[in-house]
Design a protein around this motif. Sequence first.
Motif, PDB file in Angstrom:
ATOM      1  N   THR A  56      37.456  36.351  26.408  1.00  0.00           N
ATOM      2  CA  THR A  56      37.380  37.744  26.578  1.00  0.00           C
ATOM      3  C   THR A  56      36.951  37.992  28.128  1.00  0.00           C
ATOM      4  OG1 THR A  56      36.838  38.631  24.380  1.00  0.00           O
ATOM      5  CG2 THR A  56      36.355  40.141  26.275  1.00  0.00           C
ATOM      6  N   ALA A  57      35.812  37.310  28.528  1.00  0.00           N
ATOM      7  CA  ALA A  57      35.301  37.187  29.711  1.00  0.00           C
ATOM      8  C   ALA A  57      36.439  36.454  30.713  1.00  0.00           C
ATOM      9  CB  ALA A  57      34.128  36.342  30.046  1.00  0.00           C
ATOM     10  N   GLY A  58      37.048  35.484  30.346  1.00  0.00           N
ATOM     11  CA  GLY A  58      38.016  34.925  31.069  1.00  0.00           C
ATOM     12  C   GLY A  58      39.295  36.055  31.312  1.00  0.00           C
ATOM     13  N   LYS A  59      39.527  36.977  30.281  1.00  0.00           N
ATOM     14  CA  LYS A  59      40.586  37.684  30.600  1.00  0.00           C
ATOM     15  C   LYS A  59      40.291  38.792  31.692  1.00  0.00           C
ATOM     16  CE  LYS A  59      43.866  40.562  27.556  1.00  0.00           C
ATOM     17  NZ  LYS A  59      43.965  41.020  26.213  1.00  0.00           N
ATOM     18  N   GLY A  60      39.029  39.108  31.553  1.00  0.00           N
ATOM     19  CA  GLY A  60      38.611  40.220  32.625  1.00  0.00           C
ATOM     20  C   GLY A  60      38.541  39.248  34.094  1.00  0.00           C
ATOM     21  N   ILE A  61      38.265  38.265  34.136  1.00  0.00           N
ATOM     22  CA  ILE A  61      38.608  37.450  35.723  1.00  0.00           C
ATOM     23  C   ILE A  61      39.770  37.379  35.812  1.00  0.00           C
ATOM     24  CG2 ILE A  61      38.196  35.160  36.635  1.00  0.00           C
ATOM     25  CD1 ILE A  61      35.415  35.034  35.191  1.00  0.00           C
ATOM     26  N   ARG A  62      40.772  36.851  34.920  1.00  0.00           N
ATOM     27  CA  ARG A  62      41.920  36.866  35.202  1.00  0.00           C
ATOM     28  C   ARG A  62      42.752  38.267  35.704  1.00  0.00           C
ATOM     29  NH1 ARG A  62      41.914  33.796  30.956  1.00  0.00           N
ATOM     30  NH2 ARG A  62      42.576  35.083  29.399  1.00  0.00           N
ATOM     31  N   LEU A  63      42.299  39.332  34.932  1.00  0.00           N
ATOM     32  CA  LEU A  63      42.811  40.638  35.631  1.00  0.00           C
ATOM     33  C   LEU A  63      42.608  40.708  37.053  1.00  0.00           C
ATOM     34  CD1 LEU A  63      43.988  43.333  35.171  1.00  0.00           C
ATOM     35  CD2 LEU A  63      41.863  44.147  34.230  1.00  0.00           C
ATOM     36  N   LEU A  64      41.281  40.286  37.646  1.00  0.00           N
ATOM     37  CA  LEU A  64      40.926  40.443  38.960  1.00  0.00           C
ATOM     38  C   LEU A  64      41.771  39.561  40.020  1.00  0.00           C
ATOM     39  CD1 LEU A  64      37.019  40.627  38.644  1.00  0.00           C
ATOM     40  CD2 LEU A  64      38.843  42.557  39.128  1.00  0.00           C
ATOM     41  N   VAL A  65      42.100  38.339  39.367  1.00  0.00           N
ATOM     42  CA  VAL A  65      43.326  37.615  39.925  1.00  0.00           C
ATOM     43  C   VAL A  65      44.402  38.159  40.034  1.00  0.00           C
ATOM     44  CG1 VAL A  65      44.344  35.137  40.046  1.00  0.00           C
ATOM     45  CG2 VAL A  65      41.958  35.377  39.417  1.00  0.00           C
ATOM     46  N   ASP A  66      44.775  38.762  39.089  1.00  0.00           N
ATOM     47  CA  ASP A  66      46.061  39.665  38.953  1.00  0.00           C
ATOM     48  C   ASP A  66      46.074  40.653  40.116  1.00  0.00           C
ATOM     49  OD1 ASP A  66      47.059  37.818  37.202  1.00  0.00           O
ATOM     50  OD2 ASP A  66      47.131  39.342  35.535  1.00  0.00           O
ATOM     51  N   ARG A  67      44.999  41.516  40.142  1.00  0.00           N
ATOM     52  CA  ARG A  67      44.681  42.422  41.179  1.00  0.00           C
ATOM     53  C   ARG A  67      44.591  41.953  42.461  1.00  0.00           C
ATOM     54  NH1 ARG A  67      40.214  45.980  38.028  1.00  0.00           N
ATOM     55  NH2 ARG A  67      41.628  46.947  36.544  1.00  0.00           N
ATOM     56  N   GLY A  68      44.627  40.394  42.693  1.00  0.00           N
ATOM     57  CA  GLY A  68      44.351  39.981  43.929  1.00  0.00           C
ATOM     58  C   GLY A  68      42.937  39.873  44.585  1.00  0.00           C
ATOM     59  N   ILE A  69      41.931  40.155  43.857  1.00  0.00           N
ATOM     60  CA  ILE A  69      40.499  40.358  44.153  1.00  0.00           C
ATOM     61  C   ILE A  69      39.823  38.910  44.079  1.00  0.00           C
ATOM     62  CG2 ILE A  69      38.237  41.201  43.479  1.00  0.00           C
ATOM     63  CD1 ILE A  69      40.705  43.641  44.479  1.00  0.00           C
ATOM     64  N   LEU A  70      40.349  38.206  43.086  1.00  0.00           N
ATOM     65  CA  LEU A  70      39.532  36.772  43.062  1.00  0.00           C
ATOM     66  C   LEU A  70      40.920  35.616  43.587  1.00  0.00           C
ATOM     67  CD1 LEU A  70      37.444  37.157  40.023  1.00  0.00           C
ATOM     68  CD2 LEU A  70      36.650  37.305  42.166  1.00  0.00           C
ATOM     69  N   GLU A  71      40.583  34.684  43.825  1.00  0.00           N
ATOM     70  CA  GLU A  71      41.394  33.391  44.070  1.00  0.00           C
ATOM     71  C   GLU A  71      40.693  32.123  43.399  1.00  0.00           C
ATOM     72  OE1 GLU A  71      42.428  32.577  48.142  1.00  0.00           O
ATOM     73  OE2 GLU A  71      40.555  32.743  48.697  1.00  0.00           O
ATOM     74  N   LYS A  72      41.633  31.652  42.919  1.00  0.00           N
ATOM     75  CA  LYS A  72      41.413  30.243  42.273  1.00  0.00           C
ATOM     76  C   LYS A  72      41.605  29.162  43.447  1.00  0.00           C
ATOM     77  CE  LYS A  72      40.300  27.336  39.008  1.00  0.00           C
ATOM     78  NZ  LYS A  72      39.074  26.666  39.122  1.00  0.00           N
ATOM     79  N   VAL A  73      40.439  28.439  43.773  1.00  0.00           N
ATOM     80  CA  VAL A  73      40.264  27.230  44.608  1.00  0.00           C
ATOM     81  C   VAL A  73      40.383  26.014  43.771  1.00  0.00           C
ATOM     82  CG1 VAL A  73      39.584  25.967  46.604  1.00  0.00           C
ATOM     83  CG2 VAL A  73      39.528  28.684  46.427  1.00  0.00           C
ATOM     84  N   ARG A  74      41.124  25.331  43.683  1.00  0.00           N
ATOM     85  CA  ARG A  74      41.542  24.046  42.977  1.00  0.00           C
ATOM     86  C   ARG A  74      40.123  23.272  42.726  1.00  0.00           C
ATOM     87  NH1 ARG A  74      45.928  21.191  40.305  1.00  0.00           N
ATOM     88  NH2 ARG A  74      45.447  19.348  39.521  1.00  0.00           N
ATOM     89  N   GLY A  75      39.859  23.059  41.653  1.00  0.00           N
ATOM     90  CA  GLY A  75      38.338  22.275  41.574  1.00  0.00           C
ATOM     91  C   GLY A  75      37.014  22.955  41.695  1.00  0.00           C
ATOM     92  N   GLN A  76      37.213  24.383  42.123  1.00  0.00           N
ATOM     93  CA  GLN A  76      36.057  25.208  42.489  1.00  0.00           C
ATOM     94  C   GLN A  76      35.967  26.547  41.670  1.00  0.00           C
ATOM     95  OE1 GLN A  76      35.794  26.137  46.705  1.00  0.00           O
ATOM     96  NE2 GLN A  76      36.187  23.984  47.187  1.00  0.00           N
ATOM     97  N   ALA A  77      35.174  27.241  41.725  1.00  0.00           N
ATOM     98  CA  ALA A  77      34.781  28.562  40.942  1.00  0.00           C
ATOM     99  C   ALA A  77      35.852  29.484  41.521  1.00  0.00           C
ATOM    100  CB  ALA A  77      33.568  28.967  41.048  1.00  0.00           C
ATOM    101  N   MET A  78      36.156  30.813  40.966  1.00  0.00           N
ATOM    102  CA  MET A  78      36.907  31.837  41.437  1.00  0.00           C
ATOM    103  C   MET A  78      35.837  32.434  42.614  1.00  0.00           C
ATOM    104  SD  MET A  78      39.494  32.389  39.709  1.00  0.00           S
ATOM    105  CE  MET A  78      40.251  32.013  38.186  1.00  0.00           C
ATOM    106  N   THR A  79      36.892  32.674  43.617  1.00  0.00           N
ATOM    107  CA  THR A  79      36.178  33.167  44.853  1.00  0.00           C
ATOM    108  C   THR A  79      36.585  34.450  45.128  1.00  0.00           C
ATOM    109  OG1 THR A  79      36.155  30.760  45.871  1.00  0.00           O
ATOM    110  CG2 THR A  79      35.690  32.623  47.491  1.00  0.00           C
ATOM    111  N   ILE A  80      35.739  35.233  45.926  1.00  0.00           N
ATOM    112  CA  ILE A  80      36.151  36.810  46.205  1.00  0.00           C
ATOM    113  C   ILE A  80      36.954  36.712  47.351  1.00  0.00           C
ATOM    114  CG2 ILE A  80      35.397  38.905  46.679  1.00  0.00           C
ATOM    115  CD1 ILE A  80      32.711  37.937  45.071  1.00  0.00           C
ATOM    116  N   LYS A  81      37.966  37.208  47.462  1.00  0.00           N
ATOM    117  CA  LYS A  81      38.938  37.138  48.655  1.00  0.00           C
ATOM    118  C   LYS A  81      38.380  38.234  49.568  1.00  0.00           C
ATOM    119  CE  LYS A  81      43.439  36.793  48.215  1.00  0.00           C
ATOM    120  NZ  LYS A  81      44.811  37.170  47.551  1.00  0.00           N
ATOM    121  N   ASP A  82      38.795  37.530  50.976  1.00  0.00           N
ATOM    122  CA  ASP A  82      38.290  38.384  52.110  1.00  0.00           C
ATOM    123  C   ASP A  82      38.499  39.900  52.184  1.00  0.00           C
ATOM    124  OD1 ASP A  82      37.014  36.024  52.975  1.00  0.00           O
ATOM    125  OD2 ASP A  82      38.536  35.507  54.295  1.00  0.00           O
ATOM    126  N   ASP A  83      39.607  40.084  51.600  1.00  0.00           N
ATOM    127  CA  ASP A  83      40.232  41.484  51.607  1.00  0.00           C
ATOM    128  C   ASP A  83      39.875  42.340  50.279  1.00  0.00           C
ATOM    129  OD1 ASP A  83      42.020  40.151  50.391  1.00  0.00           O
ATOM    130  OD2 ASP A  83      43.724  41.233  51.125  1.00  0.00           O
TER     131      ASP A  83
END
Length: 122
Positions: A50-77
């Motif tokens: 469930t927590a992962g689904k919330g994080i994936r929603l933010l990836v879909d919204r363009g708020i977070l990005e996944k950097v391979r081998g690292q945690a989800m990062t908050i995008k500059d914009d």
Amino acid sequence: MQINFNDVVPIYIQIADAIEDDILSGKLQPGENCYSQLVIARELAINPATAGKGIRLLVDRGILEKVRGQAMTIKDDAVDLIKKRKTEETVMGMIDALVQEARKLEISREELLKRVEKEYEE
């Protein structure tokens, strides 16, 4: 992070919205790592999926990005994207509902604007 388990809004959406609020408030900064789904799941005593689904929603919204081998990062914009989305979805929806209700109640445009300006100043 506060989640209302009795709310009609799904938990994963509440998680995404809470993270966005933390970004807007400056608690989380662009370029920083976001909370991990395991930390969120432990804190809220929910399923990590469930927590992962919330994080994936933010990836879909363009708020977070996944950097391979690292945690989800908050995008500059992220702040600009959140403000734009919330303005379109939330504020414009509220304005539309307010205008429709004012028309039903036969409140003039001038009176409505005067009331909004007064409330905004307080």
